[in-house]
Enzyme design. Structure first.
Site, PDB file in Angstrom:
ATOM      1  N   GLU A 260      48.495  52.668   9.277  1.00 21.58           N
ATOM      2  CA  GLU A 260      49.663  53.116   8.315  1.00 21.58           C
ATOM      3  C   GLU A 260      50.098  51.913   7.522  1.00 21.58           C
ATOM      4  O   GLU A 260      50.374  50.664   7.833  1.00 21.58           O
ATOM      5  CB  GLU A 260      50.767  53.722   9.078  1.00 21.58           C
TER       6      GLU A 260
ATOM      7  N   HIS B 201      46.845  58.380   8.390  1.00 12.83           N
ATOM      8  CA  HIS B 201      48.539  58.219   8.145  1.00 12.83           C
ATOM      9  C   HIS B 201      48.926  58.766   6.740  1.00 12.83           C
ATOM     10  O   HIS B 201      47.945  58.994   6.019  1.00 12.83           O
ATOM     11  CB  HIS B 201      49.142  57.052   8.517  1.00 12.83           C
TER      12      HIS B 201
END
Length: 395
Positions: free
Chosen positions: A316, A381
């Site tokens: 992420e 993500h």
């Protein structure tokens, strides 16, 4: 599909983007496609334009067929493309000149960096016209020639793409095939391929031979041309399925915290099980599964019961000093940063962390590898998924 699964594939808001990669080119570039009809030039033009825009280089396609259809409203037959049809030849040259003026406007006045001139450009005379135009305007030129002598590939391209062309409103497969093959013959009479040994040895180009089985690269001038070559050497035309999936709900998601390396919540584990059922129903052959190196994607993949690869570059976005905070906490602790992020989400970089712009650069190898692969499931993500979706949706 279970409700939990549907929520993960929901529409996501993509951040607004602006041109940032002008440093890549010290002068505008015209990419000139070359090749007989039904050789995949438009396919390559569109994909290349999508890629260049995604990495931040403002790029636009100028398809000569569009200009020709504007000038000649009703296409009748392949006779229009005969080299001895003087009236048609004048119209075609005029269309090219109009398109080149639009290229000039785009590069000089509209902030464009790269223009893709998508046409057959099969004669040296036409290519010399483009080279003269580029020299007058101080543009670099890079040629992309698609050469294909595989009759099966050509026939498949005609049936898949040309039958639905505006030139053939009746969509009669046999008549379209017959007319289009004759159109190709019209071009073959005057086709002068790029000659790397003599006439064209000083030009910058790549020859893509039989849909990427072989390549010939000549005199790459700069960084952006090397990026173009690398990209074209990685794409293929085979159909496949790419699934982009967010991980199941994590403990941090429940608390509204960003970043971190939390484990899946109970609902997240339910989602992973639902994903396993969904993927099983698709009956995908040789499916590859990719995850980040964070626990919430790995735990989502574990439920599938198949091998998977972990990619650190799929992690992420790094929120720096804001990692594991809620947005309310960020607003309280870093009010100025919170306001700056709202003003320009794409370029905003978390202190000690990343911006979406940084993330796009980080994810470029993932895009290259996705272009090379067959069926792939990417479990990643929210911010990563936004950037990957922006590429595939041409945003």
């Amino acid at each position: 599909v279970p409700e939990l699964l549907q929520s993960c594939f929901r529409k996501m808001t993509l951040p607004t983007r602006k041109a940032w990669a002008s440093y890549m080119t010290n002068s505008p570039t015209v990419i000139v496609m070359i090749g007989l009809p039904a050789r995949g030039k438009t396919y390559m033009s569109k994909k290349l334009t999508r890629y260049l825009n995604w990495i931040g280089v403002p790029t636009k396609v100028f398809n000569l067929g569009v200009y020709r259809r504007d000038a000649v409203k009703a296409y009748k037959s392949y006779d229009f493309f005969r080299h001895d049809n003087e009236e048609a030849m004048k119209i075609r040259k005029q269309c090219a000149l109009v398109a080149l003026q639009d290229v000039k406007s785009y590069l000089n006045e509209e902030g464009g960096q790269i223009a893709v001139f998508d046409a057959t450009n099969t004669t040296r005379e036409r290519r010399d016209l483009i080279l003269s135009f580029a020299k007058e305007n101080a543009y670099k030129v890079f040629f992309v020639e698609s050469v294909c002598d595989d009759p099966d590939v050509i026939a498949a391209n005609i049936l898949e793409v040309k039958v639905s062309s505006p030139d053939y409103p009746e969509r009669h497969r046999e008549r379209v095939m017959d007319d289009f093959l004759k159109r190709i013959e019209c071009y073959e009479v005057t086709y002068q391929p790029l000659d790397p040994d003599e006439c064209d040895k000083d030009l910058s180009f790549i020859k893509v031979i039989n849909v990427g089985r072989r390549f010939l690269v000549n005199r790459v001038q700069d960084y952006i041309q090397s990026k173009i070559v690398y990209y074209l050497m990685n794409i293929h035309v085979h159909s496949r399925s790419i699934y982009l999936c967010r991980h199941g709900e994590s403990d941090h998601n429940m608390q509204g915290r960003i970043g971190g390396d939390a484990e899946l919540s109970a609902r997240g584990k339910q989602f992973a099980h639902a994903l396993q059922e969904f993927i099983g129903e698709q009956k995908l052959s040789d499916l590859k599964v990719w995850t980040s190196q964070l626990r919430r994607t790995i735990q989502t993949a574990e439920e599938l019961g198949v091998p998977y690869e972990q990619w650190k570059i799929l992690n992420e976005i790094d929120a720096g000093v804001c990692e594991e905070m809620t947005y309310e906490m960020i607003q309280d602790s870093y009010p100025e940063e919170f306001a700056l992020r709202d003003q320009d989400k794409y370029h905003y970089r978390y202190p000690g962390g990343e911006s979406y712009q940084d993330l796009v650069q980080r994810l470029e190898p993932v895009i290259m590898e996705l272009e090379r692969q067959g069926n792939v499931l990417v479990i990643c993500h929210q911010a990563v998924m936004r950037c990957l979706l922006a590429y595939f949706l041409d945003k």
